[in-house]
Scaffold this active site. Structure first.
Site, PDB file in Angstrom:
ATOM      1  N   ASN A   1      25.162  -3.074  37.760  1.00  0.00           N
ATOM      2  CA  ASN A   1      24.484  -4.319  37.408  1.00  0.00           C
ATOM      3  C   ASN A   1      23.838  -4.949  38.643  1.00  0.00           C
ATOM      4  OD1 ASN A   1      24.260  -6.535  35.166  1.00  0.00           O
ATOM      5  ND2 ASN A   1      24.915  -7.620  37.001  1.00  0.00           N
TER       6      ASN A   1
ATOM      7  N   GLU B   1      29.903  27.494  50.360  1.00  0.00           N
ATOM      8  CA  GLU B   1      30.547  27.896  51.611  1.00  0.00           C
ATOM      9  C   GLU B   1      29.595  28.746  52.460  1.00  0.00           C
ATOM     10  OE1 GLU B   1      34.857  29.875  52.819  1.00  0.00           O
ATOM     11  OE2 GLU B   1      33.859  30.469  50.970  1.00  0.00           O
TER      12      GLU B   1
ATOM     13  N   HIS C   1      36.087  25.959  51.068  1.00  0.00           N
ATOM     14  CA  HIS C   1      36.884  27.188  51.113  1.00  0.00           C
ATOM     15  C   HIS C   1      38.189  27.014  50.331  1.00  0.00           C
ATOM     16  CE1 HIS C   1      38.326  31.005  52.741  1.00  0.00           C
ATOM     17  NE2 HIS C   1      39.478  30.405  53.007  1.00  0.00           N
TER      18      HIS C   1
END
Length: 695
Positions: free
Chosen positions: A433, A68, A46
């Site tokens: 990695n 929302e 919001h």
């Protein structure tokens, strides 16, 4: 309305809201029924929607509005949080991140509407409400029809009573002559709204999509300063239909009412006497649904909320350039202090100048405290960088088909802001990695008696004047034989060289540009840029990285970074007639070693000190200074890097001093031994030795 002045604040706060959303959605995946987390997601979405709307970023506003809506259904227990929703929400965050990146680079959100994501969000709502989305369309159009019904009665049309000056009258006439219509608007803001100016800007943005606002009441500056009650009026010149403009204005949240109509005659100045103003709302209240009445009734409540709000606001955003300027002034102050100290030491400390020496000591304390205070302001937790990594590991787990979890400790460890801003990429490459190369598949781990879920860790802590960040895993470890064979295959080393290489030297081959152990190129690895980026990025920050690995058990990368890049405590030493600085944080101890105690191991000078064999580094040879005969005893500065040590042979010790690091730019760019220079109290220049390159 020009809101560009708020762009930097918008970028910072949007990044914080996006991080909050990411953290909460990660939590929801593990606790889908946690109402507190669901409410936090709703609040963050919001807030982000309101900020994007205020800045005029409609696509960003639209996407967060639909997010929302979905969470409103979740809050109402109409939709359950599942993995499909989590994936979709992360897609939304990626789209919002891209919007924000566009804003950073061009001050514009871009042209991508993300219609597919918005459709998927609406599909979730459709599952909860059946045909509700189809029925919602007419409902959304209802506000557009409302003004027609309210034209006869309702909130007062204050735009009919505006007193216009000559320039405003001329603007209206010019608009009509150009063939445009002129509409008058009065907009009522909800009395509980705390950010009236922001809502007014939002309305202006919406209306300016249809035409040009030519009259403001109150003035645009007064609206920006919130010098108005809970309503404002304006005239707009446009060739669009009135209903569409009214609907756009009503779409703004916390707008209670919008009344408008076409202006066919200019308001007469005498129609708005001072005494008549209060009477009009009273008459409207007798016939209308009394919409303006609550506005006046609640006028006294809003200021109380606004007065209370700043009490919780304990932080302030400061531009990093301002902190840099302050740091430069502190640096100059320290140089001036060092000059005074140098002069006082030459004086010999006679009793006649005792007051002068006391003032010098006082100045030293003040500058040291000032330096520490400025450094604390510049220090920020690495949390802002590492918070995005749990989401990244989750995505990698799905993409690679491996079960993995990430644990992090020491997120509150603080580093200089300039270091924190640049450490994100190296750490990201190390984690990728570990996920791709380090961890085995669940089947292989099961065969080896390991838990099916691989463990990746990131630990951060402070050690002296350095911050240590360890990134590792409990996976396969580095197969040094495979690395050696790959290097021979690529022609980087010969078979003869490989035979004499230590494990550390073989592992360091992984940090070479374009060297990769991946069997195929993917979007995760295989191009040989990961560990090369890590090494170059960390060394550019004055740090270093070392690797520990054991085949079958895992690998740990240890990154060592300086706390600050500006002012440090250093030991000043002398080699022949030249002065050098060594960072105090890297010094373990200082020893006086008889020449007869020097031994040789593989033609390398070493000393045996308290059970440790420490190699000697003669700085005169390293720095290409003319050699001289050894005295009976050598002054050796023992420096450390992690568990490794070295003894630096110097001629004399000058003492400890607070020094300001000055960059040498590109003058000696190729020499990593010298990390910078400093200006001494007598005006001499001393080079700063980077001991990490000698160990």
């Amino acid at each position: 309305m020009d809101v560009s002045q708020y762009l930097e604040i918008f970028i910072d706060e949007s990044a914080e809201h996006l991080q909050t959303l990411s953290d909460c959605i990660m939590s929801l995946e593990n606790e889908p029924d946690n109402k507190d987390t669901i409410n936090e997601v709703f609040r963050a979405a919001h807030s982000l929607k309101g900020m994007a709307g205020t800045m005029g970023f409609k696509r960003m506003q639209h996407l967060t509005h639909d997010m929302e809506n979905v969470f409103q259904e979740v809050r109402s227990d109409k939709i359950a949080v599942d993995s499909a929703m989590i994936d979709l929400l992360f897609k939304c965050l990626d789209a919002l991140d891209q919007y924000l990146e566009n804003v950073k680079s061009s001050s514009d959100e871009g042209t991508e509407d993300n219609e597919i994501i918005i459709k998927e969000l609406n599909d979730f709502i459709a599952k909860a409400n059946g045909e509700a989305p189809a029925a919602a369309a007419p409902a959304a159009e209802a506000p557009a029809a409302a003004p027609a019904e309210e034209k006869s009665e309702g909130p007062e049309k204050k735009f009919l009573h505006l007193e216009l000056d000559d320039s405003e009258n001329a603007a209206i006439e010019d608009a009509r002559k150009s063939g445009n219509k002129v509409y008058g608007f009065t907009v009522y803001i909800h009395p509980e709204c705390l950010l009236k100016a922001a809502r007014a800007f939002l309305v202006f943005r919406a209306v300016e999509d249809f035409g040009q606002i030519i009259v403001y009441r109150p003035s645009s500056q007064d609206i920006e300063d919130e010098k108005f009650e809970f309503d404002f009026s304006f005239y707009v010149s446009t060739n669009e239909e009135l209903d569409a403009i009214v609907a756009a204005a009503k779409d703004v949240s916390e707008i209670s009412e919008v009344v408008a109509e076409e202006i066919t005659e200019l308001p007469a100045k005498e129609e708005k006497p001072v005494e008549a103003a209060p009477a009009a709302p009273a008459e409207a209240a007798a016939t209308a649904p009394a919409a303006p009445a609550p506005v006046k009734k609640d006028d006294k409540k809003a200021p109380a909320k606004k007065d209370a709000k700043p009490v919780t606001n304990r932080t302030v955003r400061v531009d990093i350039e301002k902190l840099d300027a302050l740091m430069n002034q502190v640096s100059e102050l320290i140089i001036a202090k060092n000059s005074l100290v140098s002069i006082s030491s030459q004086d010999g400390g006679s009793s006649s100048n005792q007051g002068f020496h006391e003032q010098i000591e006082y100045l030293e304390r003040i500058t040291t405290n000032l330096h520490e205070s400025v450094m604390k302001v510049r220090m920020v937790p690495i949390e802002s960088v590492v918070n995005k990594f749990p989401r990244m590991i989750r995505d990698l787990s799905r993409n690679l088909g491996k079960k993995m979890e990430l644990t992090m400790t020491g997120e509150d460890t603080e580093l200089d802001r300039t270091v924190v801003d640049q450490i994100g990429d190296p750490l990201q490459h190390l984690l990728r990695n570990s996920a791709d190369h380090g961890l085995e598949t669940a089947e292989v781990r099961k065969e080896r008696g390991k838990p099916e879920t691989g463990h990746i860790f990131l630990n951060a802590y402070q050690e002296g004047n350095n911050v240590i960040i360890q990134v590792g895993d409990d996976g396969n470890g580095i197969d040094t034989e495979a690395v050696k064979n790959k290097a021979i295959e690529r022609g980087i080393i010969t078979a003869e060289q490989a035979e004499s290489m230590s494990q550390k030297e073989i592992v360091n081959l992984l940090f070479m540009p374009s060297f990769s152990m991946a069997k195929k190129i993917t979007d995760i690895s295989g191009r040989g840029v990961g560990l090369d980026v890590v090494k170059s990025g960390i060394e550019a920050l004055g740090g270093d990285v070392e690797t520990r690995t054991k085949l079958g058990e895992g690998t740990t990368f240890t990154v060592r970074l300086p706390l600050t890049l500006a002012i440090i405590q250093a030991l000043m030493v002398e080699i022949r007639d030249e002065k050098y600085a060594i960072a105090l944080g890297s010094i373990s101890n200082i020893e006086n070693i008889p020449v007869t105690d020097i031994k040789y191991v593989q033609a390398q000078e070493v000393i045996h000190l308290r059970g440790s064999v420490i190699p000697l580094v003669r700085l005169d040879k390293v720095l290409d200074i003319e050699p001289q005969d050894d005295p009976e005893n050598l002054t050796v500065v023992i420096v450390k890097r992690g568990d490794s040590q070295a003894g630096l042979v110097v001629d004399n010790l000058i003492g400890q001093q607070e020094i300001v690091i000055k960059s040498l730019g590109k003058y000696i760019n190729g020499n990593k031994l010298i990390s910078g220079a400093t200006i001494l109290g007598d005006g001499e220049i001393a080079m700063i030795i980077d001991t990490n390159t000698l160990i």
